[in-house]
Write an enzyme that holds these catalytic residues in place. Structure first.
Site, PDB file in Angstrom:
ATOM      1  N   SER A 258      62.977  57.243 135.021  1.00  0.00           N
ATOM      2  CA  SER A 258      63.228  56.252 136.073  1.00  0.00           C
ATOM      3  C   SER A 258      64.597  55.630 135.797  1.00  0.00           C
ATOM      4  O   SER A 258      65.096  55.707 134.653  1.00  0.00           O
ATOM      5  CB  SER A 258      62.160  55.161 135.992  1.00  0.00           C
ATOM      6  OG  SER A 258      62.510  54.029 136.762  1.00  0.00           O
TER       7      SER A 258
ATOM      8  N   TYR B 141      56.497  49.312 131.525  1.00  0.00           N
ATOM      9  CA  TYR B 141      57.106  50.418 132.287  1.00  0.00           C
ATOM     10  C   TYR B 141      58.501  50.741 131.739  1.00  0.00           C
ATOM     11  O   TYR B 141      58.835  51.904 131.494  1.00  0.00           O
ATOM     12  CB  TYR B 141      57.178  50.016 133.761  1.00  0.00           C
ATOM     13  CG  TYR B 141      57.576  51.126 134.713  1.00  0.00           C
ATOM     14  CD1 TYR B 141      56.606  51.989 135.245  1.00  0.00           C
ATOM     15  CD2 TYR B 141      58.894  51.303 135.110  1.00  0.00           C
ATOM     16  CE1 TYR B 141      56.958  52.999 136.132  1.00  0.00           C
ATOM     17  CE2 TYR B 141      59.255  52.306 135.995  1.00  0.00           C
ATOM     18  CZ  TYR B 141      58.274  53.155 136.502  1.00  0.00           C
ATOM     19  OH  TYR B 141      58.639  54.149 137.384  1.00  0.00           O
TER      20      TYR B 141
HETATM   21  P1  NAD Z   1      52.266  57.890 142.881  1.00  0.00           P
HETATM   22  O1  NAD Z   1      51.363  56.732 142.637  1.00  0.00           O
HETATM   23  O2  NAD Z   1      52.348  58.476 144.235  1.00  0.00           O
HETATM   24  O3  NAD Z   1      51.979  59.068 141.869  1.00  0.00           O
HETATM   25  C1  NAD Z   1      51.530  58.874 140.566  1.00  0.00           C
HETATM   26  C2  NAD Z   1      50.706  60.076 140.201  1.00  0.00           C
HETATM   27  O4  NAD Z   1      50.198  59.901 138.881  1.00  0.00           O
HETATM   28  C3  NAD Z   1      49.494  60.249 141.131  1.00  0.00           C
HETATM   29  O5  NAD Z   1      49.312  61.614 141.407  1.00  0.00           O
HETATM   30  C4  NAD Z   1      48.361  59.709 140.291  1.00  0.00           C
HETATM   31  O6  NAD Z   1      47.114  60.288 140.634  1.00  0.00           O
HETATM   32  C5  NAD Z   1      48.821  60.158 138.909  1.00  0.00           C
HETATM   33  N1  NAD Z   1      48.146  59.468 137.828  1.00  0.00           N
HETATM   34  C6  NAD Z   1      48.004  58.129 137.617  1.00  0.00           C
HETATM   35  N2  NAD Z   1      47.269  57.913 136.525  1.00  0.00           N
HETATM   36  C7  NAD Z   1      46.946  59.129 136.013  1.00  0.00           C
HETATM   37  C8  NAD Z   1      46.185  59.568 134.904  1.00  0.00           C
HETATM   38  N3  NAD Z   1      45.574  58.703 134.078  1.00  0.00           N
HETATM   39  N4  NAD Z   1      46.042  60.897 134.707  1.00  0.00           N
HETATM   40  C9  NAD Z   1      46.615  61.787 135.543  1.00  0.00           C
HETATM   41  N5  NAD Z   1      47.344  61.432 136.616  1.00  0.00           N
HETATM   42  C10 NAD Z   1      47.496  60.117 136.846  1.00  0.00           C
HETATM   43  O7  NAD Z   1      53.700  57.393 142.368  1.00  0.00           O
HETATM   44  P2  NAD Z   1      55.128  58.103 142.336  1.00  0.00           P
HETATM   45  O8  NAD Z   1      56.059  57.089 142.834  1.00  0.00           O
HETATM   46  O9  NAD Z   1      55.082  59.443 142.953  1.00  0.00           O
HETATM   47  O10 NAD Z   1      55.339  58.218 140.769  1.00  0.00           O
HETATM   48  C11 NAD Z   1      55.489  59.442 140.088  1.00  0.00           C
HETATM   49  C12 NAD Z   1      56.359  59.243 138.869  1.00  0.00           C
HETATM   50  O11 NAD Z   1      57.688  58.880 139.296  1.00  0.00           O
HETATM   51  C13 NAD Z   1      55.896  58.116 137.943  1.00  0.00           C
HETATM   52  O12 NAD Z   1      56.077  58.500 136.598  1.00  0.00           O
HETATM   53  C14 NAD Z   1      56.823  56.978 138.295  1.00  0.00           C
HETATM   54  O13 NAD Z   1      56.990  56.084 137.240  1.00  0.00           O
HETATM   55  C15 NAD Z   1      58.104  57.742 138.590  1.00  0.00           C
HETATM   56  N6  NAD Z   1      59.079  56.979 139.394  1.00  0.00           N
HETATM   57  C16 NAD Z   1      58.757  56.562 140.646  1.00  0.00           C
HETATM   58  C17 NAD Z   1      59.708  55.849 141.371  1.00  0.00           C
HETATM   59  C18 NAD Z   1      59.442  55.358 142.775  1.00  0.00           C
HETATM   60  O14 NAD Z   1      60.251  54.575 143.296  1.00  0.00           O
HETATM   61  N7  NAD Z   1      58.375  55.781 143.445  1.00  0.00           N
HETATM   62  C19 NAD Z   1      60.950  55.566 140.814  1.00  0.00           C
HETATM   63  C20 NAD Z   1      61.230  56.016 139.527  1.00  0.00           C
HETATM   64  C21 NAD Z   1      60.285  56.727 138.831  1.00  0.00           C
END
Ligand code: NAD
Length: 261
Positions: free
Chosen positions: A143, A156
């Site tokens: 991130s 985080y």
């Molecule tokens: P999201 O909530 O859509 O996806 C998160 C995923 O992780 C989901 O598929 C969820 O089911 C899974 N998950 C959660 N707990 C879990 C567990 N215990 N075991 C297995 N799977 C689990 O969110 P996203 O935004 O797509 O996030 C995906 C990644 O991207 C994360 O690591 C997040 O930190 C990172 N990220 C997101 C953003 C953003 O702005 N959305 C920015 C930077 C980084």
């Protein structure tokens, strides 16, 4: 570009960024293992839909990324399904927002386990397969918070900085092998994880949705636009391409200029 015949496993990929990356890799011909902690009809339907849209082989494998043994089992089950693991995308993640003095200890433990330690376990289990096959790509979804901090996101930010560090170590330990490891550092992407923060923020600041998006969420993203899951899929595809063979141990920011500030 084709990744035909390669096998990719993407943690946390029944929604958001993980699913976007899975879709791009399936389009490029990869066998794909989707994952989350749940095991519902909808989860398996997502895999079936992706398979029918792309012609790729797609399976859904339930495994809880907060548990080390289940992280390792995800890799074993992917090998059982497809005979290999060539591409590992560590993407599962959760968020909790609170000041350090009020941060619930169980939320801290869960974020460190899911957002950081899971990548250690899956990488440890996947590397022997990649070494045996003579090719591998590990891409950790960190991130902008792996490079910089914001208040109220202690767990985080700590976990994502840890993921950037783990990516560097993995890269150094595989530097003389045909394996690379890098971290992608997205700014804000409009996924369920971000969407869920909007209602509370609207209430907290007495703002409408558009104002929250522009002035709060995208405050530090100079482009004033969200990155998309398709763009992140494209970045992963690039890191899996021959052009990226000498790119290892680094971070790729996809943040509209956030970390240039
Ligand atoms: P999201 O909530 O859509 O996806 C998160 C995923 O992780 C989901 O598929 C969820 O089911 C899974 N998950 C959660 N707990 C879990 C567990 N215990 N075991 C297995 N799977 C689990 O969110 P996203 O935004 O797509 O996030 C995906 C990644 O991207 C994360 O690591 C997040 O930190 C990172 N990220 C997101 C953003 C953003 O702005 N959305 C920015 C930077 C980084």
């Amino acid at each position: 570009m084709s990744l035909s015949g390669k096998t990719a496993v993407i943690t946390g990929s029944n929604s958001g960024i993980g699913l976007g990356i899975a879709a791009e890799l399936a389009k490029l011909g990869c066998n794909v293992a989707l994952n989350s902690f749940s095991d519902t009809k909808e989860d398996h339907a997502i895999a079936d839909k992706l398979a029918s849209e792309t012609g790729a082989k797609v399976v859904y494998i339930q495994a809880d990324m907060s548990k080390g043994d289940q992280c390792r089992a995800l890799i074993d089950k992917t090998v059982d399904a497809f005979g290999a693991v060539d591409i590992l995308i560590n993407n599962a993640g959760i968020q909790h927002v609170a000041g350090i003095d009020e941060f619930p200890a169980e939320k801290w433990d869960a974020i460190i386990a899911i957002n950081m330690s899971s990548s250690f376990h899956t990488t440890a289990a996947a590397l022997p397969h990649m070494r045996k096959q003579g090719w591998g790509r590990v891409v950790n979804i960190a991130s902008a918070h792996g490079l910089t901090a914001s208040p109220f996101k202690s767990a985080y930010v700590a976990a994502k900085h840890g993921v950037v560090g783990l990516s560097k170590v993995t890269a150094l330990e595989t530097a003389q092998e045909p394996i690379t490891c890098n971290a992608i550092c997205p700014g804000y992407v409009l996924t369920p994880l971000v969407e869920s923060q909007i209602p509370d923020t609207m209430k907290k600041y007495d703002m409408d949705r558009e104002t929250v998006i522009r002035d709060i969420l995208l405050e530090r993203q100079p482009s004033k636009q969200f990155a998309t899951t398709e763009q992140l899929g494209g970045c992963v595809a690039f890191l899996c391409s021959d052009a990226a063979e000498q790119i290892t141990g680094t971070t790729l920011s996809v943040d509209g200029g956030w970390t240039a500030l």
